[in-house]
Write an enzyme that holds these catalytic residues in place. Structure first.
Site, short mmCIF file in Angstrom:
data_model
loop_
_atom_site.label_atom_id
_atom_site.label_comp_id
_atom_site.label_asym_id
_atom_site.label_seq_id
_atom_site.Cartn_x
_atom_site.Cartn_y
_atom_site.Cartn_z
N GLY A 1 24.08 9.97 -13.11
CA GLY A 1 23.00 10.94 -13.30
C GLY A 1 23.49 12.20 -13.99
N SER B 1 22.78 13.15 -17.09
CA SER B 1 21.94 13.56 -18.23
C SER B 1 21.22 14.87 -17.99
CB SER B 1 20.90 12.46 -18.50
OG SER B 1 20.33 12.03 -17.29
N ASN C 1 26.10 11.03 -7.88
CA ASN C 1 25.15 12.14 -7.96
C ASN C 1 23.70 11.69 -8.18
OD1 ASN C 1 24.23 15.04 -8.81
ND2 ASN C 1 23.76 13.75 -10.58
N TYR D 1 14.01 10.48 2.02
CA TYR D 1 15.13 11.15 1.36
C TYR D 1 16.17 11.62 2.39
CZ TYR D 1 17.16 14.68 -1.87
OH TYR D 1 17.99 15.46 -2.65
#
Ligand code: NAP
Length: 244
Positions: free
Chosen positions: A12, A14, A86, A151
Site C-alpha cells: 500500500g 501508492s 501497511n 476493522y
C-alpha cells in the site's frame, strides 16, 4: 538507517501512510519494493522512488496475487529483510447493520493478508538471521470505535499475531512489532466532517491530526539495527489520543 544493505517491502505504498513510509525508507538508503492495487499506482511508485526502488501490483486479499508478486520481485531484488504490512481498508457500519461483505473484505485485506504476505518473507529472513516485520495497526484496536467492529477486530488480531511471531522469531534476530497510528491525514480519514474533526481535535492533546511522516519516522527506527532489542510491541503514534 538499516544496519544492513537491504530491501524493504511496503504494501500500500501508492498513497497515504504507505507512501510516506516508502519515501522515508528510500531516503534512508533502503531499496523499496512498493505496492499498489493497479498498474497505474505501481508506475506512480516507481516514478516517485526515482531509482531507489520499484512499484508492483499486489492485491493483498488475493493469495494468487501474493504469489505472483513474490515471483516478480525475485527478478529485480535480493531477498527483502524488512517487511512493512501497511495496506488496509475500512468498510464502516454499525454491527447491527454490517453485512458479510463488509466484515469479510476488512478481515481479508487487513488480517488474512498479514499471514499470507509475511509467510513468504520468513525463510529469507531466517536464512539471513536478520529481519524486521512492522505491521500497521490502529488506535481502534485497543480503544474500539463505534461503526468499526470489523476493522478493530482485524487490527487486534494483527497485534496478537505479531506478538506470537515475535516469540517464534526472537532467537533468529528477527523483530516483529506493530505501530498503532491515531487519526492520520490520508484518503482514509478525508471524509471526516468538520464537526467530527473539531470533536476529534478536542480529544487529541497534540492538537492536530497526524501526518504520514509521523508514522514513517517510527518505521525507519524499528527497521534499523538500533531497534534490535524491541520486539512484540505495539507502539502508539497518536498525539496522545489514547495512552493505553
Ligand atoms: P489510504 O490512504 O486509504 O491508502 C491505502 C493503501 O492501501 C493504498 O496504497 C491502497 O492501494 C492500498 N490497498 C488498499 N486495498 C488493498 C489491497 N486489497 N491490496 C493491496 N493494497 C491495498 O490508507 P492510509 O490511511 O494510508 O492507511 C494505511 C494503513 O494505516 C492501513 O492499514 C490503515 O488501516 C492504517 N491506519 C490508518 C489511519 C489513518 O488515520 N489514516 C489510522 C490508523 C491506522 P491503491 O492506491 O492501489 O488503492
Amino acid at each position: 538507517m538499516s544496519g544492513m544493505n537491504t530491501n524493504a517491502i511496503v504494501t500500500g505504498a501508492s498513497r497515504g501512510i504507505g507512501r510516506s513510509i516508502a519515501l522515508r525508507l528510500a531516503n534512508d538508503g533502503i531499496g523499496v519494493i512498493g505496492t499498489a492495487t493497479s498498474l497505474e499506482g505501481a508506475k506512480g511508485i516507481t516514478d516517485e522512488l526515482d531509482g531507489k526502488g520499484k512499484g508492483y501490483v499486489l492485491d493483498v486479499s488475493q493469495v494468487d496475487s501474493i504469489s505472483s508478486f513474490f515471483t516478480s520481485i525475485k527478478a529485480d531484488f535480493e531477498t527483502p529483510l524488512i517487511l512493512v504490512n501497511n495496506a488496509g481498508i475500512t468498510r464502516d457500519n454499525l454491527a447491527l447493520r454490517m453485512n458479510d461483505d463488509q466484515w469479510q473484505s476488512v478481515l481479508d485485506t487487513n488480517l488474512n493478508s498479514i499471514y499470507q504476505v509475511t509467510r513468504n518473507c520468513l525463510r529469507g529472513m531466517i536464512r539471513a538471521r536478520w529481519g524486521r516485520i512492522i505491521n500497521i495497526s490502529s488506535v481502534v484496536s485497543r480503544m474500539g470505535n463505534a461503526g468499526q467492529s470489523n476493522y478493530a477486530a482485524a487490527k487486534a488480531g494483527m497485534e496478537g499475531y505479531s506478538r506470537s511471531l515475535a516469540l517464534e522469531l526472537g532467537s533468529r534476530n528477527i523483530t516483529v512489532n506493530s505501530i498503532a497510528p491515531g487519526f492520520i491525514e490520508t484518503d482514509m480519514t478525508s471524509d471526516l466532517g468538520e464537526d467530527q474533526t473539531t470533536a476529534l481535535l478536542a480529544r487529541i492533546p497534540a492538537g492536530r491530526l497526524g501526518k504520514g511522516e509521523d508514522i514513517a519516522a517510527l518505521v525507519a527506527f524499528l527497521a534499523s539495527s538500533q531497534a534490535g532489542y524491541i520486539t512484540g510491541e505495539t507502539i502508539n503514534v497518536n498525539g496522545g489520543l489514547y495512552m493505553g
